[in-house]
Design an enzyme around this catalytic site. Structure first.
Site, PDB file in Angstrom:
ATOM      1  N   ASP A  18       0.817  -1.223   0.000  1.00 47.25           N
ATOM      2  CA  ASP A  18       0.000   0.000   0.000  1.00 47.25           C
ATOM      3  C   ASP A  18       0.850   1.272   0.000  1.00 47.25           C
ATOM      4  O   ASP A  18       0.371   2.353   0.348  1.00 47.25           O
ATOM      5  CB  ASP A  18      -0.983   0.002   1.181  1.00 47.25           C
ATOM      6  CG  ASP A  18      -0.270  -0.134   2.509  1.00 47.25           C
ATOM      7  OD1 ASP A  18       0.955  -0.374   2.500  1.00 47.25           O
ATOM      8  OD2 ASP A  18      -0.934   0.003   3.552  1.00 47.25           O
ATOM      9  N   HIS A  49      24.372   7.643 -18.426  1.00 44.49           N
ATOM     10  CA  HIS A  49      23.226   7.678 -17.504  1.00 44.49           C
ATOM     11  C   HIS A  49      23.555   7.033 -16.159  1.00 44.49           C
ATOM     12  O   HIS A  49      22.690   6.425 -15.524  1.00 44.49           O
ATOM     13  CB  HIS A  49      22.004   7.000 -18.144  1.00 44.49           C
ATOM     14  CG  HIS A  49      21.452   7.759 -19.305  1.00 44.49           C
ATOM     15  ND1 HIS A  49      20.615   7.223 -20.237  1.00 44.49           N
ATOM     16  CD2 HIS A  49      21.641   9.055 -19.676  1.00 44.49           C
ATOM     17  CE1 HIS A  49      20.320   8.141 -21.152  1.00 44.49           C
ATOM     18  NE2 HIS A  49      20.928   9.264 -20.829  1.00 44.49           N
ATOM     19  N   ASP A 106      25.105  15.827 -12.949  1.00 46.08           N
ATOM     20  CA  ASP A 106      23.982  16.285 -13.777  1.00 46.08           C
ATOM     21  C   ASP A 106      22.758  16.220 -12.874  1.00 46.08           C
ATOM     22  O   ASP A 106      22.254  15.129 -12.577  1.00 46.08           O
ATOM     23  CB  ASP A 106      23.843  15.361 -14.996  1.00 46.08           C
ATOM     24  CG  ASP A 106      22.763  15.839 -15.979  1.00 46.08           C
ATOM     25  OD1 ASP A 106      21.927  16.681 -15.593  1.00 46.08           O
ATOM     26  OD2 ASP A 106      22.762  15.334 -17.117  1.00 46.08           O
ATOM     27  N   ASP A 114      17.900  21.787 -15.497  1.00 42.69           N
ATOM     28  CA  ASP A 114      18.751  20.666 -15.922  1.00 42.69           C
ATOM     29  C   ASP A 114      20.169  21.207 -16.094  1.00 42.69           C
ATOM     30  O   ASP A 114      20.470  21.864 -17.083  1.00 42.69           O
ATOM     31  CB  ASP A 114      18.184  20.114 -17.252  1.00 42.69           C
ATOM     32  CG  ASP A 114      18.952  18.922 -17.772  1.00 42.69           C
ATOM     33  OD1 ASP A 114      19.839  18.426 -17.060  1.00 42.69           O
ATOM     34  OD2 ASP A 114      18.651  18.480 -18.897  1.00 42.69           O
ATOM     35  N   HIS A 165      26.433  11.995 -27.876  1.00 37.37           N
ATOM     36  CA  HIS A 165      25.048  12.454 -27.695  1.00 37.37           C
ATOM     37  C   HIS A 165      24.864  13.807 -28.371  1.00 37.37           C
ATOM     38  O   HIS A 165      25.821  14.398 -28.876  1.00 37.37           O
ATOM     39  CB  HIS A 165      24.657  12.505 -26.211  1.00 37.37           C
ATOM     40  CG  HIS A 165      25.479  13.425 -25.354  1.00 37.37           C
ATOM     41  ND1 HIS A 165      25.327  14.789 -25.377  1.00 37.37           N
ATOM     42  CD2 HIS A 165      26.447  13.165 -24.435  1.00 37.37           C
ATOM     43  CE1 HIS A 165      26.162  15.326 -24.495  1.00 37.37           C
ATOM     44  NE2 HIS A 165      26.866  14.377 -23.926  1.00 37.37           N
ATOM     45  N   HIS A 171      18.169  19.704 -25.734  1.00 36.73           N
ATOM     46  CA  HIS A 171      16.767  19.298 -25.888  1.00 36.73           C
ATOM     47  C   HIS A 171      15.893  20.419 -25.346  1.00 36.73           C
ATOM     48  O   HIS A 171      16.370  21.272 -24.582  1.00 36.73           O
ATOM     49  CB  HIS A 171      16.494  17.986 -25.126  1.00 36.73           C
ATOM     50  CG  HIS A 171      17.001  18.003 -23.705  1.00 36.73           C
ATOM     51  ND1 HIS A 171      16.307  18.582 -22.671  1.00 36.73           N
ATOM     52  CD2 HIS A 171      18.162  17.556 -23.152  1.00 36.73           C
ATOM     53  CE1 HIS A 171      17.018  18.463 -21.549  1.00 36.73           C
ATOM     54  NE2 HIS A 171      18.155  17.860 -21.809  1.00 36.73           N
ATOM     55  N   HIS A 225      12.965  16.472 -20.727  1.00 35.56           N
ATOM     56  CA  HIS A 225      13.046  16.419 -22.193  1.00 35.56           C
ATOM     57  C   HIS A 225      11.659  16.844 -22.660  1.00 35.56           C
ATOM     58  O   HIS A 225      10.749  16.031 -22.801  1.00 35.56           O
ATOM     59  CB  HIS A 225      13.398  15.003 -22.686  1.00 35.56           C
ATOM     60  CG  HIS A 225      14.794  14.603 -22.296  1.00 35.56           C
ATOM     61  ND1 HIS A 225      15.312  13.364 -22.515  1.00 35.56           N
ATOM     62  CD2 HIS A 225      15.796  15.316 -21.698  1.00 35.56           C
ATOM     63  CE1 HIS A 225      16.562  13.318 -22.071  1.00 35.56           C
ATOM     64  NE2 HIS A 225      16.860  14.485 -21.564  1.00 35.56           N
ATOM     65  N   GLU A 260      24.456  21.380 -23.923  1.00 36.19           N
ATOM     66  CA  GLU A 260      25.190  20.445 -23.084  1.00 36.19           C
ATOM     67  C   GLU A 260      26.191  19.566 -23.828  1.00 36.19           C
ATOM     68  O   GLU A 260      26.051  18.348 -23.866  1.00 36.19           O
ATOM     69  CB  GLU A 260      24.208  19.556 -22.316  1.00 36.19           C
ATOM     70  CG  GLU A 260      23.118  18.900 -23.155  1.00 36.19           C
ATOM     71  CD  GLU A 260      22.216  17.996 -22.307  1.00 36.19           C
ATOM     72  OE1 GLU A 260      22.750  17.120 -21.627  1.00 36.19           O
ATOM     73  OE2 GLU A 260      20.986  18.198 -22.342  1.00 36.19           O
ATOM     74  N   TYR A 313      33.817  12.224 -23.366  1.00 39.91           N
ATOM     75  CA  TYR A 313      33.899  11.056 -22.473  1.00 39.91           C
ATOM     76  C   TYR A 313      34.987  10.141 -23.014  1.00 39.91           C
ATOM     77  O   TYR A 313      34.838   9.587 -24.107  1.00 39.91           O
ATOM     78  CB  TYR A 313      32.546  10.336 -22.424  1.00 39.91           C
ATOM     79  CG  TYR A 313      31.409  11.331 -22.242  1.00 39.91           C
ATOM     80  CD1 TYR A 313      31.017  11.743 -20.969  1.00 39.91           C
ATOM     81  CD2 TYR A 313      30.785  11.916 -23.353  1.00 39.91           C
ATOM     82  CE1 TYR A 313      30.022  12.703 -20.812  1.00 39.91           C
ATOM     83  CE2 TYR A 313      29.789  12.872 -23.199  1.00 39.91           C
ATOM     84  CZ  TYR A 313      29.410  13.260 -21.933  1.00 39.91           C
ATOM     85  OH  TYR A 313      28.428  14.211 -21.783  1.00 39.91           O
ATOM     86  N   ARG A 320      30.963  17.013 -18.933  1.00 44.21           N
ATOM     87  CA  ARG A 320      29.814  17.636 -19.610  1.00 44.21           C
ATOM     88  C   ARG A 320      29.572  18.973 -18.921  1.00 44.21           C
ATOM     89  O   ARG A 320      29.743  19.078 -17.694  1.00 44.21           O
ATOM     90  CB  ARG A 320      28.555  16.740 -19.536  1.00 44.21           C
ATOM     91  CG  ARG A 320      27.351  17.361 -20.246  1.00 44.21           C
ATOM     92  CD  ARG A 320      26.210  16.365 -20.519  1.00 44.21           C
ATOM     93  NE  ARG A 320      25.654  15.737 -19.345  1.00 44.21           N
ATOM     94  CZ  ARG A 320      25.887  14.494 -18.971  1.00 44.21           C
ATOM     95  NH1 ARG A 320      26.689  13.720 -19.674  1.00 44.21           N
ATOM     96  NH2 ARG A 320      25.327  13.994 -17.874  1.00 44.21           N
ATOM     97  N   GLU A 364      26.491  21.756 -18.873  1.00 45.57           N
ATOM     98  CA  GLU A 364      25.106  21.917 -19.351  1.00 45.57           C
ATOM     99  C   GLU A 364      24.432  23.121 -18.703  1.00 45.57           C
ATOM    100  O   GLU A 364      24.402  23.245 -17.477  1.00 45.57           O
ATOM    101  CB  GLU A 364      24.288  20.656 -19.003  1.00 45.57           C
ATOM    102  CG  GLU A 364      22.813  20.784 -19.350  1.00 45.57           C
ATOM    103  CD  GLU A 364      22.040  19.490 -19.150  1.00 45.57           C
ATOM    104  OE1 GLU A 364      22.417  18.684 -18.271  1.00 45.57           O
ATOM    105  OE2 GLU A 364      21.054  19.286 -19.866  1.00 45.57           O
TER     106      GLU A 364
HETATM  107  N1  GLY Z   1      19.551  15.307 -17.298  1.00 46.51           N
HETATM  108  C1  GLY Z   1      19.071  14.807 -18.511  1.00 46.51           C
HETATM  109  C2  GLY Z   1      19.708  15.421 -19.660  1.00 46.51           C
HETATM  110  O1  GLY Z   1      20.673  16.151 -19.527  1.00 46.51           O
HETATM  111  O2  GLY Z   1      19.260  15.263 -20.768  1.00 46.51           O
HETATM  112 MN    MN Z   2      19.821  17.845 -20.498  1.00 47.71          MN
HETATM  113 MN    MN Z   3      21.212  17.041 -17.667  1.00 47.12          MN
END
Ligand code: GLY
Ligand code: MN
Ligand code: MN
Length: 434
Positions: A36, A239, A256, A267, A346, A350, A357, A381, A385, A402, A404
């Protein structure tokens, strides 16, 4: 403060675009974690966008036409349940407070929906998004179809209501921009806190806890997504979110993490040295990613299309990979072969909004990248890597970086709403020394 008039205006705009027909927009279901106990509840973004209403078990129905009408179905007021679970509006208070034309009990849905659907020309609904709702809506439609000999007809066209809402959600209003600036400010403050708290020997989750502390302390309701707190080689897992390793002297830490404030995500990624000082090799790669980000940000303006920031970042990164001897050959050859993907796999951003996203098309109807426009919010971003490999100089192994930020497109360029989080080598080292 949530601006209820804003939600009403959105409903009116959607009904105006529909012109005719009926829209059904349910909120998200509650999800059981075990027995529950539930997962923390998060409303559906489309439903929230049109209502500002955060309770589960609710549906918005909009009837377009000469007399447009908004109807909310929601949970009953229930003093007994409120002793256990807390406040709930009930139909009457919800109608008054949120400005719906009508409101009914969620329990009346199966009784009233076939009547509301009867003789409507079109149904605006997100078919395929939720199997339980699909079955329920289908049952209502079948009920109407069974009465065809009484002269009742069911909508003969189902239109995906999300398409219309995606376009609306892409352009942020002054109110949304205000909330997103606040969300960004909280998240930027948390990144600063992390830079000040980090020490070799601490665990990644201890730094994640600093984010939660700062998010909740400043009024955010939740992290906007699972925080990535990745020391050393873990940063090369895009991720990564185990967040359970010890932080080592000499390693970088990539974080991140962003928060959700009144539904809106921030983000942010920052990468900084655990011991407060970049090594020569770390600094070389960091400066490269930072200049790629600057080139991308320079392309965030209403003269650019969606992919221009990505192209600009890639151009800088690829030249840098060649200069650092990570890639061989000419820039054109590396771009053409895709060899850069070993280190940058990547895209550069976005849309950002209610969802991290966020909703919105990236291409126009002709299949070309869509133009950026004032009021759009996106992330920028780029990263790099470097996993251990025979073709990679050893001093670069396990460096993952990264950077961002969140950018609002303005008439003259863009506003970086996450600028409070330091990102130059000098600013990061200064803050970590303080
Ligand atoms: N934190 C998710 C991205 O950077 O897309
Ligand atoms: Mn992002
Ligand atoms: Mn991010």
């Amino acid at each position: 403060m949530v601006n209820l008039n804003e939600f009403k205006t959105r409903r009116q705009k959607l009904m105006h675009t529909m012109r005719d027909g009926i829209a059904i927009i349910p909120t998200a279901p509650e999800l059981i974690r075990n027995r529950d106990s539930h997962y923390p509840y998060r409303f559906d973004s489309y439903f929230y966008y049109l209502t500002g209403f955060k309770e589960p078990e609710a549906v918005l129905v909009l009837i377009a036409g000469v007399e447009p009408k908004s109807i909310l179905f929601c949970r009953d007021k229930d003093v007994e349940r409120e002793i256990w679970d807390g406040f709930r509006y009930g139909a009457d208070a919800a109608q008054a407070e949120f400005g719906f034309d009508e409101a009914y009990s969620f329990k009346q849905l199966d009784e009233l929906m076939p009547k509301l659907l009867a003789n409507q020309s079109k149904l605006f609904y997100s078919l395929g998004a939720d199997a339980v709702w699909d079955a329920r809506v289908t049952a209502w439609l079948n009920q109407i179809k069974a009465q065809v000999r009484n002269g009742t007809s069911a909508p003969d066209e189902i239109v995906d209501v999300r398409k219309m809402l995606d376009e609306m959600r892409l352009y942020k209003s002054a109110y949304e921009i205000d909330v997103m600036r606040c969300s960004a400010k909280i998240a930027a403050g948390a990144h600063k806190r992390a830079m000040q708290k980090v020490r070799a020997g601490k665990m990644e989750y201890e730094i994640e806890a600093e984010f939660l502390h700062e998010f909740y302390r400043k009024g955010s309701q939740a992290p906007a997504y699972a925080s990535i707190v990745a020391g050393g080689a873990n940063a090369c897992t895009l991720h990564y979110n185990a967040n359970n390793a010890a932080l080592k002297d000499g390693d970088l830490l990539l974080i991140d993490a962003g928060c959700e404030l009144d539904g809106y995500a921030s983000d942010i990624t920052r990468t900084f040295p655990v011991n407060g000082q970049f090594s020569a090799a770390q600094k070389e790669v960091y400066e490269l990613v930072l200049s790629a980000q600057a080139a991308a940000i320079a392309q965030v303006n209403p003269q650019s299309h969606w992919n221009a920031p990505h192209d600009a970042a890639l151009d800088v990164l690829v030249q840098g990979f060649i200069d650092l001897k990570l890639c061989q050959g000419s820039k054109d050859a590396v771009l053409e072969s895709g060899a850069y993907r070993q280190f940058y796999m990547h895209r550069t951003g976005h849309w950002l909004g209610l969802d991290v996203h966020d909703a919105g098309e990236y291409k126009d109807k002709a299949g070309a990248w869509r133009k950026l426009d004032a009021g759009m919010m996106l992330t920028v971003e780029p990263g790099c890597y470097i996993r251990p490999a025979d073709n990679v100089p050893e001093h670069f192994w396990n460096i993952g970086i990264r950077i961002e930020d969140d950018a609002l497109v303005t008439e003259s360029g863009c506003e970086i709403i996450t600028a409070d989080a330091p990102k130059t080598v000098a600013d990061i080292e200064a803050l970590m020394r303080s």
